[in-house]
Design a protein around this motif. Structure first.
Motif: not given
Lengths: 149, 511
Positions: B115-137
């Protein structure tokens, strides 16, 4: 076996939803804001008519689906008497919260609820009622000031 | 941007907010250990409290509950063999056999570290994903935005377990309920039926608590009297069966990475959800792992595969919410409600208007990883006691909390009545095997569906063909259609046969 007891719950509920959607479509079309063909055709009634048509179509299609193993058959016991009692009790509790406050209303409500849920032994019920009421009193009244005392 | 981030981090990293994340993890863990309850229900019940808090403090509490809920569900799966929610159902497959072998403690430790390993990935993807999609949105107009919302609706509905028709019907019902009250464009009252309280529409909190939490309690009451009451069984004890060695953990590393990646990707897709990700990860890892043939017999890799994917969806499921305003899961819908009640609209403008909130969420998610680890360890000490609590004492107390949460919002009994009414509706729909998540998400997305559609039609002079000259919007429509055609459980040929005139008279429901 009566005819009712051979109808799966999902079919009965899907049918009920389809009837509700149909009734609301008729109601919407009868309203000044929902009439199709008026100048306001794509006005306030436009989106509800789309969603209601979707509800009608998908509910009807759901009634035609093959029955699943987990889909119980409709019977007199389907929608439990105890659920009606708990709902009624909670309804009355909401009313009494308005009029008598949290401290007076909670113990009788919780004691009755516990009895309906199958808790037995008056001392055990009294203990749980006292503990839960005190904990929630501290949490909702003293700590967060969300309820009238 | 970096200055804004630092400022937001400084604002978010107060002792009060960190404590809120930790308390949230414990609450989320505890709720999801209770059989029949999930973290989303805890979030719904405690959502009204956040209304009176500083937004970041409230969000810190919600982040904690969300994270705690991801791991807490594994307790029931491993110790009882009955998952308390769909997300942790895949953990049963290997977690339960391990517990029956006397290695329940080891399985729980593996579930926690996965769960902790998945959580670390989740946090990184949250930061990268929002930063990439926000300008397009930001560049999307009403037609394109309507396309995105329509695509989200279809993916949310089609990804639900069970019947596609029922999921779509539930989504339509949620949308219809959202139209009650004042129309957002013409300010006309709809479906008020002369009831004054309906004039301002259905209040989100009684709707969500009633539909998700109260209905689950009613269903539990139903089971309690249907002879399905919980019976605790004693699990065998094996010396050393509770210890997880570093080597054992390391041997699962490839599985953990694959599971986390699958969960992260699945989390971004609206409606895909943790349950689908967990089962997908389990199936893929079973195929790719050299130990695949032992999956299902009680191997640690099986627990790692499902649990890492389950937790990895937590952060990415907020990406569509923060960038497009679309809650992709039930828990994301709770975050949406938490933002909306503070007057913050999730969506393309969130980064411009409330960048501090977004960066604050990033930081809180990172804090949540540590809180999840500490909370998970603490939970192992008392979880078995919660699991054994008699339900006839537990559920009346939870129902009481639902009532207090709803009543406390406006101190109005009408909210309690409305919550109970939606509780009964939810209970009936649950009995009829209708998924409730599409209904809740459709209700919260209601305005996002109606406003861009009506704005687009105003732009096109009420001519639907106007959409044809917007290629991006059309691409979303085509994608939505493909989702329905390719992923649905609809048997198109069977449907045509069933509705053909020659078969109209026949009964189609085999018993």
């Amino acid at each position: 076996v009566s005819r009712m007891s051979r109808v799966p719950i999902s079919v009965a509920v899907s049918g009920g939803l389809a009837a509700l959607a149909f009734g609301l479509i008729v109601y919407t079309l009868a309203q000044p804001w929902g009439r199709i063909g008026s100048g306001d055709a794509l006005g306030a009634g436009f989106v509800p008519l789309i969603t209601l048509t979707g509800l009608l179509v998908f509910s009807l299609l759901a009634t035609r689906e093959p029955r699943r193993e987990s889909d119980e058959l409709l019977s007199k016991e389907t929608f439990g008497f105890r659920i009606a009692v708990v709902t009624g009790l909670s309804w009355a509790f909401g009313y009494s919260l308005d009029h008598f406050g949290m401290v007076v209303s909670t113990p009788p409500y919780l004691a009755l609820s516990l009895a309906v849920w199958g808790a037995r032994g008056w001392w055990r019920i009294a203990l749980v009622v006292a503990g839960v009421t005190l904990a929630l009193f501290i949490f909702y009244v003293r700590l967060f000031h969300r309820l009238p005392e | 941007m970096f200055e804004t981030f630092l400022g937001a981090a400084f604002h978010a990293l107060t002792l009060k907010n960190i404590a809120a994340v930790f308390v949230g993890v414990i609450v989320g863990d505890t709720f999801s250990v209770i059989p029949g309850m999930e973290a989303v229900q805890a979030m719904a019940i405690l959502l009204p409290l956040t209304l009176y808090w500083d937004p970041i403090f409230g969000l810190a509490f919600m982040v904690g509950m969300y994270k705690g809920g991801c791991f807490g569900g594994s307790f029931d799966s491993i110790l009882l063999g009955t998952p308390s929610n769909a997300e942790s159902a895949a953990t049963v497959l290997d977690g339960r056999p391990l517990a029956l072998k006397g290695q329940g403690g080891k399985a729980l430790r593996m579930a926690l570290f996965s769960s902790i390993t998945g959580d670390v990935f989740a946090t990184v993807v949250l930061m990268l994903g929002t930063s990439l999609i926000a300008p397009i949105a930001l560049s999307l107009g009403p037609p394109e935005y309507f396309g995105v919302v329509l695509l989200s609706f279809t993916t949310i509905s089609m990804a639900s377990s069970g019947s596609s028709y029922k999921a779509l019907a539930a989504a339509c019902l949620g949308l219809t309920v959202s139209t009650i009250g004042i129309d957002p464009i013409n300010s006309v009252q709809r479906y008020v039926f002369g009831i004054f309280a309906l004039g301002s529409g259905i209040n989100t909190i009684p709707f969500v608590i009633g539909l998700l939490s109260v209905s689950a309690i009613f269903l539990e009451l139903d089971h309690q009297w249907g002879g399905e009451a919980f019976r605790h069984e004693t699990l065998p004890e094996v010396p050393g069966g509770h210890r997880l060695t570093f080597r054992e953990f390391l041997s699962c590393a490839p599985v953990l990475i694959r599971g986390s990646l699958i969960g992260s990707i699945g989390g971004i897709l609206p409606g895909h959800g943790a349950a689908v990700s967990a089962f997908t990860s389990y199936a893929i890892n079973r195929k790719l792992s050299p130990n695949g043939k032992y999956y299902g017999t009680g191997v640690l890799e099986g627990v790692a595969a499902s649990q890492s994917a389950d937790s990895a969806t937590a952060g990415p499921s907020l990406v569509p919410l923060l960038t497009l305003g679309i809650p992709g899961s039930g828990t994301a819908a709770m975050f949406a409600a938490a933002l909306i009640i503070h007057g913050i609209s999730p969506g393309p403008l969130l980064f411009q208007q409330h960048a501090d909130i977004v960066y604050g969420i990033y930081v809180l998610f990172a804090v949540g990883v540590i809180a999840n680890l500490v909370g998970g360890y603490a939970l192992r000490m008392y979880a078995h006691k919660i699991v054994q609590l008699p339900r006839q004492y537990l559920f009346p107390a939870v129902l009481l909390m639902c009532i207090f949460s709803v009543y406390g919002q406006n101190r109005n009994a009408l909210d309690v009545y409305s919550m109970l009414a939606f509780g009964v509706v939810g209970y009936v729909l649950r009995k009829a095997l209708f998924p409730l998540a599409p209904m809740v998400m459709a209700f919260i997305l209601g305005q996002l569906f109606e406003v861009p559609l009506r704005q687009s039609l105003l732009l096109f002079n009420n001519d639907l063909r106007g959409f044809l000259v917007h290629p991006i919007a059309m691409a979303f429509f085509v994608a939505a259609l493909l989702v329905v055609l390719l992923t649905s459980s609809i048997d198109w040929r069977g449907l045509a046969r069933r509705w053909s005139p020659s078969r109209q008279g026949r009964a189609v429901h085999d018993e």
